[in-house]
Enzyme design. Structure first.
Site, PDB file in Angstrom:
ATOM      1  N   SER A  15     -35.246   9.447   0.110  1.00 26.93           N
ATOM      2  CA  SER A  15     -34.237   8.555  -0.479  1.00 26.93           C
ATOM      3  C   SER A  15     -33.012   9.313  -0.963  1.00 26.93           C
ATOM      4  CB  SER A  15     -34.850   7.795  -1.659  1.00 26.93           C
ATOM      5  OG  SER A  15     -36.033   7.150  -1.266  1.00 26.93           O
ATOM      6  N   CYS A  43     -40.686   6.879   0.070  1.00 29.30           N
ATOM      7  CA  CYS A  43     -40.472   5.437  -0.119  1.00 29.30           C
ATOM      8  C   CYS A  43     -40.692   4.667   1.178  1.00 29.30           C
ATOM      9  CB  CYS A  43     -39.061   5.201  -0.644  1.00 29.30           C
ATOM     10  SG  CYS A  43     -38.667   3.467  -0.832  1.00 29.30           S
ATOM     11  N   CYS A  48     -42.978   2.851  -1.412  1.00 27.34           N
ATOM     12  CA  CYS A  48     -42.526   1.494  -1.754  1.00 27.34           C
ATOM     13  C   CYS A  48     -42.641   0.481  -0.610  1.00 27.34           C
ATOM     14  CB  CYS A  48     -41.061   1.493  -2.191  1.00 27.34           C
ATOM     15  SG  CYS A  48     -40.393   3.032  -2.786  1.00 27.34           S
ATOM     16  N   LYS A  51     -46.189  -0.118   0.965  1.00 30.17           N
ATOM     17  CA  LYS A  51     -46.987  -0.710  -0.127  1.00 30.17           C
ATOM     18  C   LYS A  51     -46.634  -2.175  -0.324  1.00 30.17           C
ATOM     19  CE  LYS A  51     -45.349  -0.729  -4.108  1.00 30.17           C
ATOM     20  NZ  LYS A  51     -44.666  -0.160  -5.276  1.00 30.17           N
ATOM     21  N   TYR A 179     -48.875   3.038 -12.360  1.00 27.49           N
ATOM     22  CA  TYR A 179     -48.523   1.870 -11.552  1.00 27.49           C
ATOM     23  C   TYR A 179     -49.074   1.948 -10.138  1.00 27.49           C
ATOM     24  CZ  TYR A 179     -44.593   3.983  -8.919  1.00 27.49           C
ATOM     25  OH  TYR A 179     -43.825   4.735  -8.059  1.00 27.49           O
ATOM     26  N   GLU A 183     -51.385  -0.978  -8.655  1.00 22.65           N
ATOM     27  CA  GLU A 183     -50.939  -1.724  -7.474  1.00 22.65           C
ATOM     28  C   GLU A 183     -51.978  -1.684  -6.358  1.00 22.65           C
ATOM     29  OE1 GLU A 183     -46.088  -1.264  -7.950  1.00 22.65           O
ATOM     30  OE2 GLU A 183     -47.150   0.141  -6.689  1.00 22.65           O
ATOM     31  N   GLY A 263     -51.440  10.730 -10.591  1.00 20.95           N
ATOM     32  CA  GLY A 263     -50.103  11.272 -10.834  1.00 20.95           C
ATOM     33  C   GLY A 263     -49.550  11.976  -9.613  1.00 20.95           C
ATOM     34  N   ASP A 304     -37.293  12.919  -7.159  1.00 18.80           N
ATOM     35  CA  ASP A 304     -38.584  13.187  -7.807  1.00 18.80           C
ATOM     36  C   ASP A 304     -38.828  14.665  -8.085  1.00 18.80           C
ATOM     37  OD1 ASP A 304     -38.953  10.492  -7.504  1.00 18.80           O
ATOM     38  OD2 ASP A 304     -40.875  10.632  -6.444  1.00 18.80           O
ATOM     39  N   HIS A 437     -33.485 -25.546 -13.860  1.00 16.41           N
ATOM     40  CA  HIS A 437     -34.718 -26.304 -14.042  1.00 16.41           C
ATOM     41  C   HIS A 437     -35.162 -26.965 -12.743  1.00 16.41           C
ATOM     42  CE1 HIS A 437     -37.684 -28.548 -16.283  1.00 16.41           C
ATOM     43  NE2 HIS A 437     -37.284 -29.648 -15.660  1.00 16.41           N
ATOM     44  N   GLU A 442     -36.244 -20.079 -16.367  1.00 14.17           N
ATOM     45  CA  GLU A 442     -35.560 -20.804 -17.441  1.00 14.17           C
ATOM     46  C   GLU A 442     -36.186 -20.500 -18.800  1.00 14.17           C
ATOM     47  OE1 GLU A 442     -36.000 -25.171 -17.589  1.00 14.17           O
ATOM     48  OE2 GLU A 442     -37.582 -24.966 -16.098  1.00 14.17           O
TER      49      GLU A 442
HETATM   50  C1  LIG Z   1     -47.479   4.774  -3.256  1.00 19.38           C
HETATM   51  C2  LIG Z   1     -46.095   4.831  -3.830  1.00 19.38           C
HETATM   52  C3  LIG Z   1     -45.425   3.680  -4.142  1.00 19.38           C
HETATM   53  C4  LIG Z   1     -44.144   3.720  -4.659  1.00 19.38           C
HETATM   54  N1  LIG Z   1     -43.538   2.545  -4.962  1.00 19.38           N
HETATM   55  C5  LIG Z   1     -42.275   2.546  -5.456  1.00 19.38           C
HETATM   56  C6  LIG Z   1     -41.611   1.329  -5.729  1.00 19.38           C
HETATM   57  O1  LIG Z   1     -42.158   0.240  -5.543  1.00 19.38           O
HETATM   58  N2  LIG Z   1     -40.346   1.385  -6.189  1.00 19.38           N
HETATM   59  C7  LIG Z   1     -39.697   2.579  -6.405  1.00 19.38           C
HETATM   60  O2  LIG Z   1     -38.536   2.580  -6.816  1.00 19.38           O
HETATM   61  N3  LIG Z   1     -40.318   3.762  -6.165  1.00 19.38           N
HETATM   62  C8  LIG Z   1     -41.585   3.772  -5.694  1.00 19.38           C
HETATM   63  N4  LIG Z   1     -42.208   4.954  -5.420  1.00 19.38           N
HETATM   64  C9  LIG Z   1     -41.508   6.215  -5.727  1.00 19.38           C
HETATM   65  C10 LIG Z   1     -40.506   6.581  -4.651  1.00 19.38           C
HETATM   66  O3  LIG Z   1     -41.140   6.618  -3.399  1.00 19.38           O
HETATM   67  C11 LIG Z   1     -39.879   7.929  -4.967  1.00 19.38           C
HETATM   68  O4  LIG Z   1     -39.346   7.899  -6.272  1.00 19.38           O
HETATM   69  C12 LIG Z   1     -38.759   8.284  -3.995  1.00 19.38           C
HETATM   70  O5  LIG Z   1     -39.239   8.303  -2.671  1.00 19.38           O
HETATM   71  C13 LIG Z   1     -38.156   9.650  -4.356  1.00 19.38           C
HETATM   72  O6  LIG Z   1     -37.184  10.024  -3.412  1.00 19.38           O
HETATM   73  P1  LIG Z   1     -36.863  11.560  -3.162  1.00 19.38           P
HETATM   74  O7  LIG Z   1     -35.674  11.589  -2.270  1.00 19.38           O
HETATM   75  O8  LIG Z   1     -36.787  12.275  -4.448  1.00 19.38           O
HETATM   76  O9  LIG Z   1     -38.129  12.163  -2.415  1.00 19.38           O
HETATM   77  P2  LIG Z   1     -38.981  11.673  -1.177  1.00 19.38           P
HETATM   78  O10 LIG Z   1     -38.696  10.280  -0.815  1.00 19.38           O
HETATM   79  O11 LIG Z   1     -40.385  12.037  -1.511  1.00 19.38           O
HETATM   80  O12 LIG Z   1     -38.463  12.567   0.023  1.00 19.38           O
HETATM   81  C14 LIG Z   1     -38.650  13.942   0.052  1.00 19.38           C
HETATM   82  C15 LIG Z   1     -38.705  14.377   1.502  1.00 19.38           C
HETATM   83  O13 LIG Z   1     -38.623  15.792   1.552  1.00 19.38           O
HETATM   84  C16 LIG Z   1     -39.460  16.265   2.586  1.00 19.38           C
HETATM   85  N5  LIG Z   1     -39.749  17.671   2.303  1.00 19.38           N
HETATM   86  C17 LIG Z   1     -40.516  18.167   1.301  1.00 19.38           C
HETATM   87  N6  LIG Z   1     -40.476  19.527   1.320  1.00 19.38           N
HETATM   88  C18 LIG Z   1     -39.678  19.866   2.381  1.00 19.38           C
HETATM   89  C19 LIG Z   1     -39.234  21.110   2.905  1.00 19.38           C
HETATM   90  N7  LIG Z   1     -39.597  22.267   2.344  1.00 19.38           N
HETATM   91  N8  LIG Z   1     -38.425  21.092   3.990  1.00 19.38           N
HETATM   92  C20 LIG Z   1     -38.025  19.913   4.538  1.00 19.38           C
HETATM   93  N9  LIG Z   1     -38.420  18.719   4.076  1.00 19.38           N
HETATM   94  C21 LIG Z   1     -39.215  18.697   2.997  1.00 19.38           C
HETATM   95  C22 LIG Z   1     -40.656  15.346   2.534  1.00 19.38           C
HETATM   96  O14 LIG Z   1     -41.344  15.323   3.771  1.00 19.38           O
HETATM   97  C23 LIG Z   1     -40.005  14.010   2.198  1.00 19.38           C
HETATM   98  O15 LIG Z   1     -39.710  13.273   3.361  1.00 19.38           O
HETATM   99  C24 LIG Z   1     -43.494   4.963  -4.872  1.00 19.38           C
HETATM  100  C25 LIG Z   1     -44.156   6.145  -4.550  1.00 19.38           C
HETATM  101  C26 LIG Z   1     -45.442   6.089  -4.039  1.00 19.38           C
HETATM  102  C27 LIG Z   1     -46.148   7.374  -3.696  1.00 19.38           C
END
Ligand SMILES: Cc1cc2nc3c(=O)[nH]c(=O)nc-3n(C[C@H](O)[C@H](O)[C@H](O)COP(=O)(O)OP(=O)(O)OC[C@H]3O[C@@H](n4cnc5c(N)ncnc54)[C@H](O)[C@@H]3O)c2cc1C
Length: 457
Positions: A15, A43, A48, A51, A179, A183, A263, A304, A437, A442
């Site tokens: 993301s 995500c 997200c 899921k 969460y 879920e 976690g 993250d 309503h 509401e």
């Molecule tokens: C089961 C689950 C449900 C979730 N549901 C929700 C929700 O409903 N709503 C919400 O807002 N958030 C939700 N989240 C959280 C959300 O997915 C994360 O907050 C979000 O994806 C974080 O984005 P990011 O860009 O930090 O990392 P990520 O989306 O984790 O992307 C990191 C990317 O980096 C890549 N990577 C890692 N190390 C390397 C490397 N050394 N070289 C190259 N690539 C690498 C990984 O493969 C990954 O694709 C959920 C998470 C999980 C696990």
């Protein structure tokens, strides 16, 4: 003209990374991005989006049940897990393609492999190729925490594995109280899986308003989900395709799988942070300031991996702000206050602002308004479940500090309540708003007193 290969190298195509790369390229920067697995990240691929598709699937059981009260006669519904997973996989592949395509269209160079830092302005790719960049953005996200003692056990799985189970389990144990645990417990139960959630804490959903968390737990129990609080697994053992879990109170649970949802950890393993001297916090997350700068000039981190607020919209906002600030000549800071969010349990929980305990810690006197009612749809549908709304108001200023809901579409409502709270809405603003309503929403504008008063008189 820079002497570097790129103006920006992004490590991680989730993301935060994808948004930052695309926006920076739009500002004219020469950008490359490395993704070790699949573009879209947690995500889109294993968080997200898949899921929520599973949550939708799980809620049809309620609809089938309620339909009779509205005059529908339907035969016994049958659920087919492989159909759901195949359709889900097709949609995820489509989204993954859109992410990569968007990057390519913006002129970003894609490396479909792992990358690591090899200096303050240098990146080494898994195939041995080295590149230099004036700026590096770390957006590697997080991974599910695995207990080293149980990691090797084939029937002890993590959330990543849930989206590709070969068959729907008959029985599932979910370990955890956050969460993600809640879920998965709800959605698997909705699909017909006998589910037990085991959590070491005294209540589910630490950090959320605990009255709502307790109400959700009661609703889960009433639906038939076993919830065991204050216990933790002591040992796992498997026989054939059955798993038995001994809890530390001596009781034993049996299931097909145990899902460890205990976690997530920042994904920094093998990232070469030490080669560049990037500082990390206790727990391993990358330390950043409000502008997402790490301890090393030119290296930034978002999402993250920084363990600020681990949600997709936050990672996206941080990535966008970074790109606008560094490449767009427009300094933008992300405001991490008042983030609306949802737990896609059934019933759903939506929330924005402070919970009761947090509000009391920050404000001397608060007023609490509640509504607990059976939604109109349930009168014919037959569900005994009650919806709970809770509005927390600063007694001195009358400003609304928190709005929390357990019930249908709570996540959708949290989004709109978030706008009102960000604008500094008072209870009088809620009261002055005309109702739509008949809706559930509401109830937010018809909450009447006298409120419960809490804090110093
Ligand atoms: C089961 C689950 C449900 C979730 N549901 C929700 C929700 O409903 N709503 C919400 O807002 N958030 C939700 N989240 C959280 C959300 O997915 C994360 O907050 C979000 O994806 C974080 O984005 P990011 O860009 O930090 O990392 P990520 O989306 O984790 O992307 C990191 C990317 O980096 C890549 N990577 C890692 N190390 C390397 C490397 N050394 N070289 C190259 N690539 C690498 C990984 O493969 C990954 O694709 C959920 C998470 C999980 C696990």
């Amino acid at each position: 003209m820079s002497t570097h290969d790129y103006d920006l190298f992004v490590i991680g195509g989730g993301s935060g990374g994808v948004r930052a790369a695309r926006i920076a390229a739009g500002h004219g920067a020469r950008v490359a991005i490395a993704e070790a697995d699949r573009f879209g990240g947690t995500c889109v691929i294993r968080g997200c989006v898949p899921k929520k598709l599973l949550v939708y699937a799980s809620r049809f059981s309620d609809e089938f049940h309620d339909a009779a009260g509205f005059g529908w006669q339907i035969g016994a519904p049958r659920f087919d897990w492989p159909t759901l997973i195949t359709n889900k996989d097709r949609e995820i592949a489509r989204l993954e393609g859109l992410y990569a395509e968007g990057l390519e269209k913006a002129g970003v160079t894609l490396y479909r492999q792992r990358a690591q830092l090899s200096g303050a302005q240098a990146v080494r790719l898994a195939d041995g190729y080295n590149v230099s960049a004036a700026h590096i953005l770390i957006a590697t996200g997080g991974v599910p925490r695995r207990d080293p003692e149980w990691a090797a056990h084939p029937r002890v799985i993590v959330s990543d594995d849930m989206f590709a189970l070969p068959a729907l389990p008959q029985r599932l144990i979910v370990v955890g109280g956050g969460y993600i645990a809640v879920e998965f417990a709800c959605l698997m139960h909705g699909l017909g899986v006998q589910t037990t959630l085991v959590h070491r804490g005294p209540e589910l959903l630490r950090g959320f308003d605990q009255e709502l968390a307790a109400a959700l737990r009661e609703a889960m129990e009433a639906r038939g989900i076993g919830v065991r609080l204050g216990v933790r697994p002591a040992a796992f053992a498997s026989q054939d395709d059955r798993l038995s879990v001994r809890l530390d109170d001596g009781s034993v649970l049996e299931a097909d799988y145990a899902l460890l949802a205990i976690g997530r950890e920042p994904a920094t393993a093998g990232l070469g942070l030490d080669t560049a001297g990037v500082a990390v916090k206790a727990g391993g997350a990358i330390e950043v300031d409000a502008a997402s700068r790490t301890s090393v000039p030119g290296i930034y981190a978002v999402g993250d991996v920084t363990d600020r607020v681990n949600l997709t919209p936050v990672a996206i906002r941080e990535g966008h702000a970074f790109a606008d600030t560094v490449f767009g000549g427009r300094p933008v800071t992300v405001d991490h206050a008042l983030i609306p969010t949802a737990v896609f349990s059934t019933p759903e929980l939506g929330t924005v602002g402070l919970g009761e305990a947090q509000a009391l810690a920050a404000h001397p006197r608060i007023e609490i308004y509640r509504a607990r009612f059976r939604p109109l749809k349930a009168t014919l549908g037959g569900s005994p479940e009650r919806t709970l709304l809770k509005l927390i108001v600063d007694a001195d200023t009358q400003r609304v500090l928190g709005a929390h809901m357990l019930g249908p579409d709570a996540g959708e409502m949290a989004q709109l309540l978030g706008i009102a709270l960000r604008m500094g809405a008072t209870k009088a603003d809620f009261d002055a708003t005309m109702a739509v309503h008949p809706t559930l929403a509401e109830e937010w504008v018809t909450l009447r007193g006298p409120p419960q008063r809490v804090g110093n008189a």
